[in-house]
Design a protein around this motif. Structure first.
Motif, short mmCIF file in Angstrom:
data_model
loop_
_atom_site.label_atom_id
_atom_site.label_comp_id
_atom_site.label_asym_id
_atom_site.label_seq_id
_atom_site.Cartn_x
_atom_site.Cartn_y
_atom_site.Cartn_z
N THR A 77 51.28 8.40 -0.57
CA THR A 77 50.93 7.01 -0.24
C THR A 77 51.40 6.07 -1.34
N HIS A 78 51.12 6.43 -2.59
CA HIS A 78 51.53 5.57 -3.72
C HIS A 78 53.05 5.46 -3.80
N ARG A 79 53.74 6.53 -3.59
CA ARG A 79 55.21 6.50 -3.67
C ARG A 79 55.80 5.62 -2.58
N ALA A 87 56.62 0.98 2.98
CA ALA A 87 55.53 1.33 3.89
C ALA A 87 54.30 0.50 3.57
N LEU A 88 53.35 0.52 4.51
CA LEU A 88 52.05 -0.13 4.34
C LEU A 88 50.97 0.89 4.65
N GLU A 89 49.81 0.69 4.06
CA GLU A 89 48.68 1.61 4.28
C GLU A 89 48.17 1.46 5.72
N ALA A 90 47.96 2.58 6.39
CA ALA A 90 47.50 2.58 7.77
C ALA A 90 45.98 2.65 7.89
N ASN A 137 52.68 11.01 6.41
CA ASN A 137 53.22 10.39 5.20
C ASN A 137 54.64 10.88 4.91
N LEU A 138 54.85 12.18 5.07
CA LEU A 138 56.19 12.74 4.82
C LEU A 138 57.19 12.22 5.85
N TYR A 139 56.74 12.04 7.08
CA TYR A 139 57.62 11.50 8.12
C TYR A 139 58.00 10.06 7.79
N VAL A 140 57.04 9.26 7.36
CA VAL A 140 57.33 7.88 6.97
C VAL A 140 58.29 7.85 5.79
N MET A 141 58.08 8.74 4.85
CA MET A 141 58.98 8.81 3.68
C MET A 141 60.37 9.21 4.11
N HIS A 142 60.47 10.13 5.05
CA HIS A 142 61.79 10.54 5.57
C HIS A 142 62.49 9.39 6.26
N GLY A 144 62.05 6.31 5.70
CA GLY A 144 62.38 5.32 4.68
C GLY A 144 63.52 5.75 3.78
N GLY A 145 64.02 6.98 3.97
CA GLY A 145 65.15 7.48 3.17
C GLY A 145 64.73 8.06 1.84
N ASP A 146 63.45 8.36 1.70
CA ASP A 146 62.95 8.87 0.43
C ASP A 146 63.09 10.38 0.31
N LEU A 147 63.13 11.08 1.41
CA LEU A 147 63.25 12.54 1.36
C LEU A 147 64.62 12.99 1.74
#
Length: 147
Positions: A77-79, A87-90, A137-142, A144-147
């Protein structure tokens, strides 16, 4: 010329004999091509899903898994919110961009009360819920291009 005519005549006579249209003759083509495979043993297929040893080791210790999932939730979440900013907190109980300190305090106090008061079965249900949150969270990071 006579040899060619004789071989053509042999082909013309042999082909109908090999046909399965003749009821009194056995189907030679079937016996040659298909019959050898009738007795061949079929391989035993295993349709079970692969299982990980990590998953079972964590399930034996639900309280440790709960704390590990909380730490991973805070990190992801922090990352995604504060470090990368895509991202935004859900969670409706938190602001849209909570600080790391707020995440640590809220997760720490709520985890303390959950671990202190919940039964092992309730912790297992909470772990299943937080696994889904972590996967999200991992899906959102993916995305967003983070993973």
């Amino acid at each position: 010329m006579a040899k060619q005519l004789l071989s053509l005549l042999m082909v013309a006579v042999t082909l109908p004999l090999l046909s399965s249209n003749l009821p009194d003759k056995p189907d030679i083509y079937w016996q040659i091509t298909k019959a050898p495979y009738l007795e061949k043993p079929q391989p035993q297929l295993d349709y079970s899903l692969p299982q990980s040893n990590i998953y079972f080791k964590l399930q034996e210790k639900p309280y440790q898994e709960f704390l590990a999932l909380q730490i991973l939730d805070i990190y992801t979440t922090h990352r995604a919110i504060n470090i990368k900013g895509y991202a935004l907190e859900a969670n409706p109980l938190l602001p849209k961009q909570p600080s790391l300190e707020l995440l640590l305090v809220l997760k720490g106090t709520s985890s303390y009360f959950v671990v202190k008061n919940a039964s092992p079965q309730q912790i297992k249900y909470a772990n299943a819920f937080y696994r889904l949150i972590l996967l999200n969270n991992l899906y959102v990071m993916h995305k967003g291009g983070d993973l």
